[in-house]
Design a protein around this motif. Sequence first.
Motif, PDB file in Angstrom:
ATOM      1  N   LEU A  22       0.858  -1.194   0.000  1.00 27.20           N
ATOM      2  CA  LEU A  22       0.000   0.000   0.000  1.00 27.20           C
ATOM      3  C   LEU A  22       0.892   1.242   0.000  1.00 27.20           C
ATOM      4  CD1 LEU A  22      -2.820   1.373   0.359  1.00 27.20           C
ATOM      5  CD2 LEU A  22      -2.453   1.150   2.851  1.00 27.20           C
ATOM      6  N   ILE A  23       0.623   2.140  -0.936  1.00 26.39           N
ATOM      7  CA  ILE A  23       1.476   3.326  -1.060  1.00 26.39           C
ATOM      8  C   ILE A  23       0.634   4.597  -1.012  1.00 26.39           C
ATOM      9  CG2 ILE A  23       3.115   4.539  -2.570  1.00 26.39           C
ATOM     10  CD1 ILE A  23       3.897   1.729  -3.670  1.00 26.39           C
ATOM     11  N   GLY A  24       1.072   5.527  -0.185  1.00 26.91           N
ATOM     12  CA  GLY A  24       0.420   6.825  -0.119  1.00 26.91           C
ATOM     13  C   GLY A  24       1.011   7.753  -1.177  1.00 26.91           C
ATOM     14  N   VAL A  25       0.169   8.195  -2.099  1.00 26.71           N
ATOM     15  CA  VAL A  25       0.652   9.029  -3.207  1.00 26.71           C
ATOM     16  C   VAL A  25       0.085  10.443  -3.071  1.00 26.71           C
ATOM     17  CG1 VAL A  25       0.722   9.338  -5.702  1.00 26.71           C
ATOM     18  CG2 VAL A  25       0.785   7.023  -4.748  1.00 26.71           C
ATOM     19  N   ALA A  26       0.962  11.380  -2.780  1.00 22.62           N
ATOM     20  CA  ALA A  26       0.552  12.786  -2.747  1.00 22.62           C
ATOM     21  C   ALA A  26       1.615  13.634  -3.402  1.00 22.62           C
ATOM     22  CB  ALA A  26       0.310  13.229  -1.300  1.00 22.62           C
ATOM     23  N   GLY A  27       2.276  13.031  -4.397  1.00 23.40           N
ATOM     24  CA  GLY A  27       3.338  13.736  -5.100  1.00 23.40           C
ATOM     25  C   GLY A  27       4.128  12.791  -5.985  1.00 23.40           C
ATOM     26  N   TYR A  28       5.160  13.336  -6.586  1.00 21.67           N
ATOM     27  CA  TYR A  28       5.969  12.619  -7.578  1.00 21.67           C
ATOM     28  C   TYR A  28       6.615  11.358  -7.005  1.00 21.67           C
ATOM     29  CZ  TYR A  28       9.494  12.147 -11.301  1.00 21.67           C
ATOM     30  OH  TYR A  28      10.278  11.697 -12.328  1.00 21.67           O
ATOM     31  N   PHE A  29       7.107  11.443  -5.774  1.00 21.46           N
ATOM     32  CA  PHE A  29       7.891  10.329  -5.255  1.00 21.46           C
ATOM     33  C   PHE A  29       7.027   9.195  -4.720  1.00 21.46           C
ATOM     34  CE2 PHE A  29      10.788  13.723  -5.927  1.00 21.46           C
ATOM     35  CZ  PHE A  29      11.830  13.071  -6.562  1.00 21.46           C
ATOM     36  N   GLY A  30       5.788   9.505  -4.359  1.00 23.92           N
ATOM     37  CA  GLY A  30       4.827   8.435  -4.104  1.00 23.92           C
ATOM     38  C   GLY A  30       4.606   7.631  -5.377  1.00 23.92           C
ATOM     39  N   PRO A  76      -4.430  15.273  -2.993  1.00 25.20           N
ATOM     40  CA  PRO A  76      -3.905  16.333  -3.871  1.00 25.20           C
ATOM     41  C   PRO A  76      -2.461  16.674  -3.466  1.00 25.20           C
ATOM     42  CG  PRO A  76      -6.102  16.906  -3.084  1.00 25.20           C
ATOM     43  CD  PRO A  76      -5.672  15.682  -2.308  1.00 25.20           C
ATOM     44  N   TRP A  77      -1.663  17.048  -4.451  1.00 25.56           N
ATOM     45  CA  TRP A  77      -0.249  17.357  -4.214  1.00 25.56           C
ATOM     46  C   TRP A  77      -0.132  18.586  -3.308  1.00 25.56           C
ATOM     47  CZ3 TRP A  77       3.823  16.201  -8.457  1.00 25.56           C
ATOM     48  CH2 TRP A  77       3.572  14.927  -9.016  1.00 25.56           C
ATOM     49  N   GLY A  78       0.502  18.367  -2.141  1.00 25.26           N
ATOM     50  CA  GLY A  78       0.643  19.446  -1.182  1.00 25.26           C
ATOM     51  C   GLY A  78      -0.086  19.112   0.112  1.00 25.26           C
ATOM     52  N   GLN A  79      -0.826  18.004   0.110  1.00 26.64           N
ATOM     53  CA  GLN A  79      -1.504  17.554   1.328  1.00 26.64           C
ATOM     54  C   GLN A  79      -0.879  16.235   1.790  1.00 26.64           C
ATOM     55  OE1 GLN A  79      -5.805  17.602   1.034  1.00 26.64           O
ATOM     56  NE2 GLN A  79      -5.765  19.354  -0.354  1.00 26.64           N
ATOM     57  N   ASN A  80      -1.360  15.743   2.959  1.00 23.73           N
ATOM     58  CA  ASN A  80      -0.839  14.478   3.467  1.00 23.73           C
ATOM     59  C   ASN A  80      -1.997  13.621   3.976  1.00 23.73           C
ATOM     60  OD1 ASN A  80      -1.569  15.482   6.007  1.00 23.73           O
ATOM     61  ND2 ASN A  80       0.421  16.486   6.242  1.00 23.73           N
ATOM     62  N   LEU A 124       3.613  -0.981   3.971  1.00 27.19           N
ATOM     63  CA  LEU A 124       3.027   0.346   3.751  1.00 27.19           C
ATOM     64  C   LEU A 124       4.159   1.302   3.407  1.00 27.19           C
ATOM     65  CD1 LEU A 124       0.771   2.565   3.959  1.00 27.19           C
ATOM     66  CD2 LEU A 124       1.366   2.746   6.398  1.00 27.19           C
ATOM     67  N   GLY A 125       4.032   1.983   2.281  1.00 31.27           N
ATOM     68  CA  GLY A 125       5.081   2.924   1.867  1.00 31.27           C
ATOM     69  C   GLY A 125       4.585   4.358   1.929  1.00 31.27           C
ATOM     70  N   LEU A 126       5.296   5.194   2.662  1.00 28.36           N
ATOM     71  CA  LEU A 126       4.940   6.612   2.773  1.00 28.36           C
ATOM     72  C   LEU A 126       6.167   7.483   2.519  1.00 28.36           C
ATOM     73  CD1 LEU A 126       2.743   6.615   6.024  1.00 28.36           C
ATOM     74  CD2 LEU A 126       1.923   6.809   3.652  1.00 28.36           C
ATOM     75  N   VAL A 127       5.893   8.677   2.052  1.00 26.61           N
ATOM     76  CA  VAL A 127       6.957   9.655   1.828  1.00 26.61           C
ATOM     77  C   VAL A 127       6.902  10.672   2.961  1.00 26.61           C
ATOM     78  CG1 VAL A 127       7.906  11.365   0.249  1.00 26.61           C
ATOM     79  CG2 VAL A 127       6.779   9.308  -0.662  1.00 26.61           C
ATOM     80  N   HIS A 128       7.963  10.698   3.765  1.00 32.77           N
ATOM     81  CA  HIS A 128       7.981  11.602   4.917  1.00 32.77           C
ATOM     82  C   HIS A 128       8.012  13.061   4.460  1.00 32.77           C
ATOM     83  CE1 HIS A 128      10.215  13.263   8.655  1.00 32.77           C
ATOM     84  NE2 HIS A 128       8.928  13.203   8.925  1.00 32.77           N
ATOM     85  N   ALA A 129       8.865  13.322   3.468  1.00 32.54           N
ATOM     86  CA  ALA A 129       9.054  14.700   2.994  1.00 32.54           C
ATOM     87  C   ALA A 129       8.950  14.662   1.470  1.00 32.54           C
ATOM     88  CB  ALA A 129      10.423  15.215   3.432  1.00 32.54           C
ATOM     89  N   GLU A 130       7.799  15.084   0.933  1.00 34.72           N
ATOM     90  CA  GLU A 130       7.594  15.016  -0.520  1.00 34.72           C
ATOM     91  C   GLU A 130       8.371  16.149  -1.207  1.00 34.72           C
ATOM     92  OE1 GLU A 130       7.004  14.168  -3.488  1.00 34.72           O
ATOM     93  OE2 GLU A 130       5.918  12.296  -3.242  1.00 34.72           O
ATOM     94  N   THR A 131       9.421  15.770  -1.901  1.00 36.12           N
ATOM     95  CA  THR A 131      10.287  16.742  -2.571  1.00 36.12           C
ATOM     96  C   THR A 131       9.544  17.505  -3.670  1.00 36.12           C
ATOM     97  OG1 THR A 131      11.960  15.046  -2.253  1.00 36.12           O
ATOM     98  CG2 THR A 131      12.608  16.958  -3.537  1.00 36.12           C
ATOM     99  N   SER A 132       8.465  16.922  -4.152  1.00 40.83           N
ATOM    100  CA  SER A 132       7.734  17.579  -5.236  1.00 40.83           C
ATOM    101  C   SER A 132       6.710  18.579  -4.724  1.00 40.83           C
ATOM    102  CB  SER A 132       7.034  16.527  -6.099  1.00 40.83           C
ATOM    103  OG  SER A 132       6.086  15.806  -5.345  1.00 40.83           O
ATOM    104  N   THR A 133       6.385  18.522  -3.425  1.00 36.56           N
ATOM    105  CA  THR A 133       5.321  19.387  -2.904  1.00 36.56           C
ATOM    106  C   THR A 133       5.737  20.226  -1.707  1.00 36.56           C
ATOM    107  OG1 THR A 133       4.469  17.793  -1.292  1.00 36.56           O
ATOM    108  CG2 THR A 133       3.634  17.612  -3.550  1.00 36.56           C
ATOM    109  N   GLY A 134       6.809  19.814  -1.025  1.00 34.26           N
ATOM    110  CA  GLY A 134       7.212  20.536   0.188  1.00 34.26           C
ATOM    111  C   GLY A 134       6.344  20.223   1.387  1.00 34.26           C
ATOM    112  N   CYS A 135       5.627  19.115   1.321  1.00 40.50           N
ATOM    113  CA  CYS A 135       4.707  18.758   2.412  1.00 40.50           C
ATOM    114  C   CYS A 135       5.282  17.634   3.277  1.00 40.50           C
ATOM    115  CB  CYS A 135       3.357  18.330   1.827  1.00 40.50           C
ATOM    116  SG  CYS A 135       2.111  18.008   3.092  1.00 40.50           S
ATOM    117  N   ARG A 136       5.063  17.774   4.587  1.00 39.36           N
ATOM    118  CA  ARG A 136       5.523  16.780   5.556  1.00 39.36           C
ATOM    119  C   ARG A 136       4.396  15.837   5.915  1.00 39.36           C
ATOM    120  NH1 ARG A 136       5.205  16.613  11.009  1.00 39.36           N
ATOM    121  NH2 ARG A 136       4.328  18.730  11.047  1.00 39.36           N
TER     122      ARG A 136
END
Lengths: 380, 380
Positions: free
Chosen positions: A101-109, A129-133, A151-163
Amino acid sequence: MTLAMSIVTNQLKQLTPLSVPDRLLLGPGPCNAHPTVLQAMSTTPLGHLDPAFLQIMDEIQSLLRYVWQTDNPHTIAVSGTGSAAMEATIANSVEPGDVMLIGVAGYFGNRLVDMAGRYGADVRSISKPWGQNFTLDELRAAMAEHRPKILGLVHAETSTGCRQPIEGVGELCREYDCLLLLDTVTSLGGVPIHLDKWGVDLAYSCSQKGLGCAPGASPFTMSPRAMAKLLARPTKVPNWYLDMLLLGKYWGAERVYHHTAPINLYYGLREALRLVSEEGIDNSWARHQANVEYLWSSLESIGLKMHVEKQYRLPTLTTVCIPDGVDGKAVAKQLLTEHNIEVGGGLGELAGKVWRVGLMGYNSRPESVDRLIGALKQVI
Amino acid sequence: MTLAMSIVTNQLKQLTPLSVPDRLLLGPGPCNAHPTVLQAMSTTPLGHLDPAFLQIMDEIQSLLRYVWQTDNPHTIAVSGTGSAAMEATIANSVEPGDVMLIGVAGYFGNRLVDMAGRYGADVRSISKPWGQNFTLDELRAAMAEHRPKILGLVHAETSTGCRQPIEGVGELCREYDCLLLLDTVTSLGGVPIHLDKWGVDLAYSCSQKGLGCAPGASPFTMSPRAMAKLLARPTKVPNWYLDMLLLGKYWGAERVYHHTAPINLYYGLREALRLVSEEGIDNSWARHQANVEYLWSSLESIGLKMHVEKQYRLPTLTTVCIPDGVDGKAVAKQLLTEHNIEVGGGLGELAGKVWRVGLMGYNSRPESVDRLIGALKQVI
């Protein structure tokens, strides 16, 4: 006799010695490496099995554990860039057919989705949406529905600047007997991380952002839970270069040759980690936070707005809304060519809508902000 | 609030700035990088999409074609060590079920077998004692028996010091509609190679041997024949980091972001290639040959014998027989600790039987030979 064959010279170029412009790198990475790190990288190489080099590897392992706040024995630097370390987490945890399961809220998701599919995972994703978590409740609902093994999550989305907040996610994963995989590429060194307290099982990062090193030798760690899954797999890891069972024998007590390490990058990484450790990891986090707040207020003072809600903004990377009527690409190009300052453009959903401004590692300083704001005033 | 969590310091180490012994690296690699290369690597990084950096990538591509003697458009540096470039040839050419025939006469032939199996190849191998090579007739008989889609050979076996002649093999592969894959890790820059004239379809190398760079950015090339097979495959390459369809978009005209290149290593590789090009690739080959012949005669003058028949000995790496009654490991250790000279030990069939002495890149000089012989006289 081969020596007698004629030499083809159509691809030969007459070049002058290397000379590159001196940029201030305020994009999504790399940042400018610390001068001490660059100096270390010009040290003559040791052999990859030289006792003096093995000691440097041990120092890297120990300090990576410190900056990540983990005691995982299997903590190493992958001999490639952050994307290689990302692939290493997938290659060593996914078995064909595993639900991931992957959380996608940006490019690296999305990149995690692509990689996991290549390793045969049954990929499920949830998106924002890109910029939310994702909230913990949203993650809980998705876990109940998909019952993933990872479960795969992106702690710091480089494409959105969101934590992405991680508190509580480790407990949730244990409830469902699931491994927690976390992308910390843009957080390590600059954003508070407590891998063990959070219950993270697999994490990766890069060298050229919060750690202030040059790119190419990338932090990787896996917990004993993740190692147990790897040890139990019935087939070989389908990636030789990133096989942690082989790499563990090189980085561990056995010291069995696997590949020739990028010696000079490890020199640089060791120095970068030493500098962060001398500062103190919590002081490094606080420095990144203080400087980014100065950036935000400075940007606001010239009428610019941020894309991400304040409490989830990254201290390392800020997405700045491009004002109506401004040509974002032209501004970035002018910053580069006229002021030697690099900022990033938007990706995916944010293409053409934001600039990405990094304040990472050595570049997280008030002077970086002042130089950028001065240039922006002239360019916009 | 995460910042308030306490910091665990059990992995923290108090380190002094990097200080490493100055070794003369006469093992199987890395060699000492050229001082100009090391200097370039301490240059401040550019962004990986900066026009000034893209130009450096173009220069690397062109000069790699020159040193390999190929016009393959798809010629790049992989962001990893030579083993990553090796895996890239397999990942992009093997489809599950493909018969791959591999010539095994040393450690790196076996590594190809391991990798090809991980990518689902139907692996067939032929073998020779370590230190020998395959005749064209032996290869022809194996091709007729196995009808492979890919033939994998090691041009310069780093574990044995033996050179595999390639003349005629390309024609043989075309007769059987088979791709020819060649390991040139220990030959590029130091041993005559004519990839296009030989009809080689896939090749890889490293930066830290005949090219005289530091390790970590590794030459990779594929012919239009190999590219056609890749383009026709029905599924994604099962390795994201090394997927040449994605990497081709970054290195080619499109310049689509794939990963953050190891910028400073590319600086070093560009300088190393520039230096080899200034010397002339044929002059570099001739230098390696002249210096290794001086090494052989010098070793013979102190009573030592070589393992490989003279005409197949590599100019880059020599296996030297350990005389009866001599403790090879103890000698190597003494060379390192008392004379700061690294030589390699034997692997596999040759463990305990040989030392491996490299004269590669910047280290292929008479002074290297003199220093080694002087030390050996004291140690043996």
